[in-house]
Design a protein around this motif. Structure first.
Motif, mmCIF file in Angstrom:
data_model
loop_
_atom_site.group_PDB
_atom_site.id
_atom_site.type_symbol
_atom_site.label_atom_id
_atom_site.label_comp_id
_atom_site.label_asym_id
_atom_site.label_seq_id
_atom_site.Cartn_x
_atom_site.Cartn_y
_atom_site.Cartn_z
ATOM 1 N N ASN A 25 -44.349 -21.780 -8.004
ATOM 2 C CA ASN A 25 -43.469 -20.763 -7.412
ATOM 3 C C ASN A 25 -42.284 -20.467 -8.323
ATOM 4 O OD1 ASN A 25 -43.300 -18.947 -5.309
ATOM 5 N ND2 ASN A 25 -41.902 -20.202 -4.112
ATOM 6 N N THR A 85 -39.586 -8.692 0.962
ATOM 7 C CA THR A 85 -41.026 -8.506 0.999
ATOM 8 C C THR A 85 -41.702 -9.602 1.807
ATOM 9 O OG1 THR A 85 -41.412 -9.822 -1.002
ATOM 10 C CG2 THR A 85 -40.952 -7.471 -1.300
ATOM 11 N N THR A 86 -42.969 -9.376 2.090
ATOM 12 C CA THR A 86 -43.804 -10.425 2.640
ATOM 13 C C THR A 86 -44.974 -10.614 1.691
ATOM 14 O OG1 THR A 86 -44.945 -11.212 4.613
ATOM 15 C CG2 THR A 86 -45.219 -8.881 4.058
ATOM 16 N N GLN A 87 -45.782 -11.608 1.968
ATOM 17 C CA GLN A 87 -46.860 -11.962 1.056
ATOM 18 C C GLN A 87 -48.206 -11.808 1.748
ATOM 19 O OE1 GLN A 87 -45.855 -12.459 -1.977
ATOM 20 N NE2 GLN A 87 -43.708 -12.553 -1.394
ATOM 21 N N ALA A 120 -46.874 -17.828 -4.326
ATOM 22 C CA ALA A 120 -46.051 -17.417 -3.184
ATOM 23 C C ALA A 120 -46.703 -17.708 -1.840
ATOM 24 C CB ALA A 120 -45.743 -15.919 -3.285
ATOM 25 N N TYR A 121 -47.964 -18.123 -1.858
ATOM 26 C CA TYR A 121 -48.709 -18.298 -0.606
ATOM 27 C C TYR A 121 -48.858 -19.758 -0.191
ATOM 28 C CZ TYR A 121 -49.858 -13.497 -1.762
ATOM 29 O OH TYR A 121 -49.753 -12.171 -2.091
ATOM 30 N N ASN A 130 -47.468 -19.245 4.355
ATOM 31 C CA ASN A 130 -48.781 -18.643 4.574
ATOM 32 C C ASN A 130 -49.875 -19.687 4.742
ATOM 33 O OD1 ASN A 130 -47.039 -16.814 2.829
ATOM 34 N ND2 ASN A 130 -48.593 -15.367 3.495
ATOM 35 N N ALA A 149 -48.053 -14.673 -8.695
ATOM 36 C CA ALA A 149 -47.999 -14.255 -7.298
ATOM 37 C C ALA A 149 -48.741 -15.223 -6.390
ATOM 38 C CB ALA A 149 -48.582 -12.848 -7.157
ATOM 39 N N GLY A 171 -47.620 -9.243 -3.520
ATOM 40 C CA GLY A 171 -46.638 -9.095 -2.460
ATOM 41 C C GLY A 171 -46.588 -7.667 -1.935
#
Length: 462
Positions: free
Chosen positions: A417, A166-168, A223-224, A228, A220, A299
């Motif tokens: 994370n 996946t990507t975020q 995750a950035y 990102n 979530a 995500g």
């Protein structure tokens, strides 16, 4: 096992943390990894459709995809995948169990010693992987077979194969954005907050839905904070660990501070649901599909679920997280839950599991069907696209520091994370009440992190 670490894990609501105390990672005793699977044909050597078509075995699989249990699931459900698999492997029976509280319960299964043949690997120290899971092979070999082979790797042995990648970013309703008068997707935190204000002023939709009540959805946001927010694929697993006050304001709308401030500002400005305690994870899927929600920070794995939740699949879009570094936006690409195979299973069960995992990866179309990035190293096929955004993959921890993030998370109790939903929920709570400024929250995180670095003997390098 250190009791403090067990308690920190459980209070953080989902993750098992280090089984050793803090200390210099370079002096940590190395675990001995048994990689001998002489009775099995390896993942790399299995030829699908030819090998083991007459094998008879019953195996179990435990995972988090409860939505795929239903005949009403908008994509391919588990029943359909299994029927297709059994056309080629009629003797391999796969019994699938799913769980909405998977992150917690998967750890409970492992700790009981009685766990499934295949399961999505929960948060473990890398040094503990061989205790529970079979090695698929060495990193060099497996990197030719699958992408993200180093996600669950220890001493150059690979213990997990990604279910999908996946990507975020942010899932959003394109029609709501259009009705709000938003003509360009936001690329900075300020632009994003302005877009949320436009949604509130010009539509009836909830601008940003937090999913506070679900808990795990809060994690979530963590995750950035790496690729990102920095454009640096060494930040999350390497530099962050050695940075002094990583939650400080860099003054340019980047780094972890900028990520979490978006959430605080959205709540403080009334740009989220009226009562965060009543959010509904399953219900939100239909709400965003029908235009009752503007966007959610999740995500890319969430995209097919939102599309399948109603009649307006074409209204669901996915955009990059609104941070720009030197005029460019970045997105991380990484593995979702990875399949681990029970090291204590019988040889027939292990072999059947290896076949099923390889079939899911190479033949089933699972990752493509779920709008994921390719896991099979032999293909680049995907439905997911971010125009003008550069994908980067996080570099792994440096050798000898594989478990250091878990140690720092346990000592600080921030669980960055690592299922740290509680601390994200607290951002929402303080922003809603107004009893603590965002800068004060970040200062408390920096203090906890600095104390953890000192306790774990971490050298400050940045």
């Amino acid at each position: 096992m250190k009791m403090k670490k067990v308690l920190a894990s459980l209070l953080a609501c989902s993750m098992l943390v280090a089984m050793t105390g803090c200390g210099s990672s370079n002096t940590k005793e190395e675990a001995t990894v048994d990689t001998s699977n002489e009775n099995l044909k390896s993942y790399a050597d299995i030829v699908l459709g030819e090998d083991f078509t007459d094998l008879e075995a019953t195996i179990t699989m435990f995972n988090h995809r409860t939505d795929m249990d239903s005949d009403d699931y908008g994509g391919v459900n588990w029943k359909q995948y299994l029927a297709k698999f059994n056309e080629v492997y009629p003797g391999i029976k796969v019994q699938i169990t799913t769980d909405t509280n998977y992150a917690d319960d998967a750890l409970t299964h492992l700790q009981s010693g009685d766990y499934e043949t295949i399961m999505g690997i929960p948060a473990l120290d890398a040094s503990d992987l061989s205790t529970y899971f079979l090695s698929y092979g060495d990193l060099e070999t497996m990197s030719k077979e699958v992408n993200y082979a180093d996600t669950w790797m220890y001493q150059k042995q690979v213990y997990g194969v990604a279910s999908t990648a996946t990507t975020q970013g942010i899932v959003y309703n394109k029609k709501v954005f259009e009705e709000a008068g938003i003509t360009e997707l936001p690329g900075t935190p300020d632009e994003f907050i302005d877009a949320l204000k436009a949604i509130k002023e010009n539509t009836d939709a909830i601008p940003l839905y937090t999913n506070y009540a679900a808990g795990w959805t809060m994690g979530a946001w963590d995750a950035y904070f790496g690729i990102n927010a920095t454009g640096d694929n060494t930040y999350a697993n390497q530099k962050f660990l050695h940075t002094k006050d990583p939650f400080k304001d860099y003054g340019d709308g980047t780094h972890p501070y900028a990520v979490y401030k978006i959430l605080y500002d959205a709540v403080a400005n009334g740009l989220t649901e009226e009562d965060y305690t009543t959010t509904d994870w399953e219900g939100c899927k239909g709400m965003i599909n029908s235009g009752k929600i503007g966007c959610m920070v999740l995500g890319s794995w969430a995209v097919p679920q939102m599309k399948a939740a109603g009649e307006n699949a074409d209204d669901i879009g996915y955009m990059a997280f609104p941070i720009t570094i030197d005029g460019k936006q970045y997105a991380s690409a990484g593995a979702d839950y990875s399949y681990g195979i029970n090291v204590n299973a019988t040889d027939d069960e292990k072999q059947a599991a290896l076949v099923f995992v390889k079939w899911l990866t190479e033949e089933s179309g699972f990752s493509y069907n779920e709008d994921g990035l390719p896991v099979d190293a032999s293909t680049t096929e995907t439905k997911l696209a971010f125009d003008g955004v550069e994908f980067l993959k996080d570099e792994p921890s440096v050798e000898g520091e594989e478990d250091l993030l878990n140690e720092l998370n346990a000592e600080s109790e921030l669980n960055v994370n690592n299922g740290g939903d509680k601390k994200i929920q607290e951002i929402i709570e303080h922003a809603s009440i107004g009893d603590m400024s965002f800068d004060d929250i970040m200062a408390s995180w920096n203090e906890a992190w600095s104390e953890a670095q000192e306790a774990c003997g971490v050298e400050i390098q940045y």
